[in-house]
Scaffold this motif. Structure first.
Motif, PDB file in Angstrom:
ATOM      1  N   UNK A 376      15.012 -10.600  -9.377  1.00 38.41           N
ATOM      2  CA  UNK A 376      13.963 -10.464 -10.388  1.00 38.41           C
ATOM      3  C   UNK A 376      12.618 -10.153  -9.725  1.00 38.41           C
ATOM      4  N   UNK A 377      12.374 -10.770  -8.584  1.00 40.41           N
ATOM      5  CA  UNK A 377      11.139 -10.489  -7.843  1.00 40.41           C
ATOM      6  C   UNK A 377      11.084  -9.024  -7.419  1.00 40.41           C
ATOM      7  N   UNK A 378      12.209  -8.481  -6.997  1.00 34.81           N
ATOM      8  CA  UNK A 378      12.256  -7.065  -6.618  1.00 34.81           C
ATOM      9  C   UNK A 378      12.063  -6.150  -7.827  1.00 34.81           C
ATOM     10  N   UNK A 379      12.612  -6.546  -8.962  1.00 34.43           N
ATOM     11  CA  UNK A 379      12.416  -5.751 -10.180  1.00 34.43           C
ATOM     12  C   UNK A 379      10.937  -5.688 -10.533  1.00 34.43           C
ATOM     13  N   UNK A 380      10.246  -6.828 -10.447  1.00 31.72           N
ATOM     14  CA  UNK A 380       8.811  -6.853 -10.732  1.00 31.72           C
ATOM     15  C   UNK A 380       8.058  -5.913  -9.789  1.00 31.72           C
ATOM     16  N   UNK A 385       5.225  -0.633  -9.034  1.00 31.07           N
ATOM     17  CA  UNK A 385       5.122   0.685  -8.404  1.00 31.07           C
ATOM     18  C   UNK A 385       5.172   1.797  -9.448  1.00 31.07           C
ATOM     19  N   UNK A 386       6.039   1.629 -10.437  1.00 29.16           N
ATOM     20  CA  UNK A 386       6.125   2.622 -11.514  1.00 29.16           C
ATOM     21  C   UNK A 386       4.813   2.658 -12.294  1.00 29.16           C
ATOM     22  N   UNK A 387       4.265   1.486 -12.610  1.00 27.42           N
ATOM     23  CA  UNK A 387       3.019   1.418 -13.377  1.00 27.42           C
ATOM     24  C   UNK A 387       1.854   2.055 -12.641  1.00 27.42           C
ATOM     25  N   UNK A 388       1.862   1.990 -11.324  1.00 24.69           N
ATOM     26  CA  UNK A 388       0.758   2.545 -10.535  1.00 24.69           C
ATOM     27  C   UNK A 388       0.743   4.071 -10.518  1.00 24.69           C
ATOM     28  N   UNK A 389       1.903   4.685 -10.701  1.00 18.80           N
ATOM     29  CA  UNK A 389       1.970   6.154 -10.713  1.00 18.80           C
ATOM     30  C   UNK A 389       3.125   6.580 -11.619  1.00 18.80           C
TER      31      UNK A 389
END
Length: 418
Positions: A376-380, A385-389
């Motif tokens: 779950x930590x890796x999913x976050x 990363x997706x939200x940043x770009x």
């Protein structure tokens, strides 16, 4: 592929489509809050020979001959549902959670009666009074919502609306509310105003069954649910009620709101109610709560605003405005990466329903699959990363590789022969 050996021969085009969907699910991190993964037993029973049998009515009083074995199966399912939820009466015939709600309406309301339910854009459900749902044509729906500051149910507003409108029925529960609901308080409000209380626990019924969150059954006149979502069953519904409402409920379900029964799905529900009593099931439900709280906390560290400040169930609702994202853009970017969530309105959302300022994230399917805090930590991290770009294809492709590597460690369907 699972159970499609004959379809592969007789309809290869359809077989290939189903194969594509299995591949998508195997290589996807499923985080839509209304989804779960059906076991092999559930898929077997959903296609079993009971699909050949048509019947209507209730055990011992059917309208078609040859129903004695179906009677035996339905009685078993009803007793298991009652035992699972410690309920006085259960009806397991509804085709879905929505159909379960319609059965309660048919049992308890007359055209024009007032019903008090949660606003759709505050986390309620289409069947709780949305003008888009055809039930709004028959009943006088009044809506309560959330406190703008706390983003929790505004119980004072609910109490005032109940006193003012004297509804015949008050509905608690929703499809995008991440917090516990004070069923006892709402029951007191309902009964002090001469109202009945229906709790729609479709989203949390598995958590309730496992006793990891409080149950509405002791307080509500009626409790409706789908059998998917956290209950992790087939696509169907059920209704629980107090014994005093049993006759009216059964009449409201049949012939009030449905006709012939999907006996094959009822057979799958009957297995489900037994499985939900196991320690294996309880362990998954406990992990769901751990995973949802972990995800909310990790995303908050990355600057995401978690609606209401956290979660008490399987849902994490994000307000993306601080990230300068819409729900649609974030949903679509995550889907490309291989993580499915759904765009969702947040309380007092300025965006249109097809765009939204938020996303709803669910932890049921990944918890079934075996994901725990490290995953779950890796999913976050990937989500951040997706939200940043979100429109940078190079960034998304890197995130996609990370998501595939993560999901590959935990297969969707494990080999049970080992």
């Amino acid at each position: 592929m699972l159970m499609l050996k004959y379809t592969k021969k007789t309809d290869p085009d359809l077989y290939n489509i189903v194969s594509e969907e299995l591949y998508r699910q195997e290589h996807n991190i499923e985080m839509i809050a209304s989804e779960s993964t059906a076991s092999e037993e559930l898929m077997e029973l959903s296609g079993c020979v009971f699909t050949n049998k048509t019947t209507e009515g209730y055990p011992g009083a059917r309208f078609q001959a040859g129903s004695q074995i179906a009677d035996k199966m339905e009685r078993l399912g009803v007793e298991r549902a009652k035992s699972l939820y410690e309920a006085e009466h259960a009806n397991i015939q509804p085709y879905s959670g929505s159909a379960a709600n319609y059965g309660v309406y048919a049992a308890s309301l007359k055209p024009g009666d007032c019903v008090l339910g949660m606003r759709l854009d505050h986390g309620g459900h289409l069947t709780h009074g949305s003008p888009a749902n055809f039930m709004s044509k028959f009943y006088n729906f009044v809506s309560y919502g959330l406190n703008k500051e706390t983003e929790l149910i505004d119980y004072e507003e609910l109490e005032n609306l109940a006193a003012e409108n004297k509804p015949k029925l008050i509905i608690a529960g929703g499809s995008a509310y991440p917090r516990l609901i004070d069923y006892e308080r709402i029951a007191a409000i309902a009964h002090s105003n001469g109202s009945l209380l229906m709790v729609d626990m479709a989203h949390v019924s598995g958590l309730v069954a496992a006793k990891v969150i409080p149950s509405p059954v002791p307080f509500a006149d009626f409790v409706s649910s789908s059998t998917t979502k956290t209950l992790c069953g087939p696509r169907g519904g059920l209704v629980l009620c107090k014994s005093e409402h049993a006759k009216a409920l059964d009449k409201g379900v049949f012939p009030g709101s449905l006709s012939s029964i999907h006996l094959n799905i009822m057979a799958a529900k009957t297995w489900l109610f037994k499985h939900a009593m196991t320690q294996e099931f309880r362990n998954v439900m406990s992990q769901i709560l751990i995973n949802s709280r972990t995800l909310a906390a990790e995303l908050a560290k990355y600057g995401f605003r978690v609606v209401s400040g956290g979660t008490d169930n399987h849902i994490v609702l994000l307000d993306l405005r601080q990230k300068k994202l819409t729900g649609k853009l974030f949903q679509d970017s995550l889907e490309y990466v291989g993580i499915t969530v759904n765009k969702n309105m947040i309380p007092f959302d300025p965006e249109k329903p097809l765009i939204t300022s938020g996303v709803r994230i669910g932890l049921t399917s990944v918890s079934q699959r075996g994901f725990k805090e490290p995953e779950i930590t890796r999913i976050a991290e990937i989500m951040n990363k997706v939200a940043n770009a979100p429109e940078d294809r190079v960034n998304l492709d890197r995130c996609k590789t990370e998501a595939l590597e993560l999901v590959a460690t935990l297969p969707l369907y494990k080999d049970r022969n080992n």
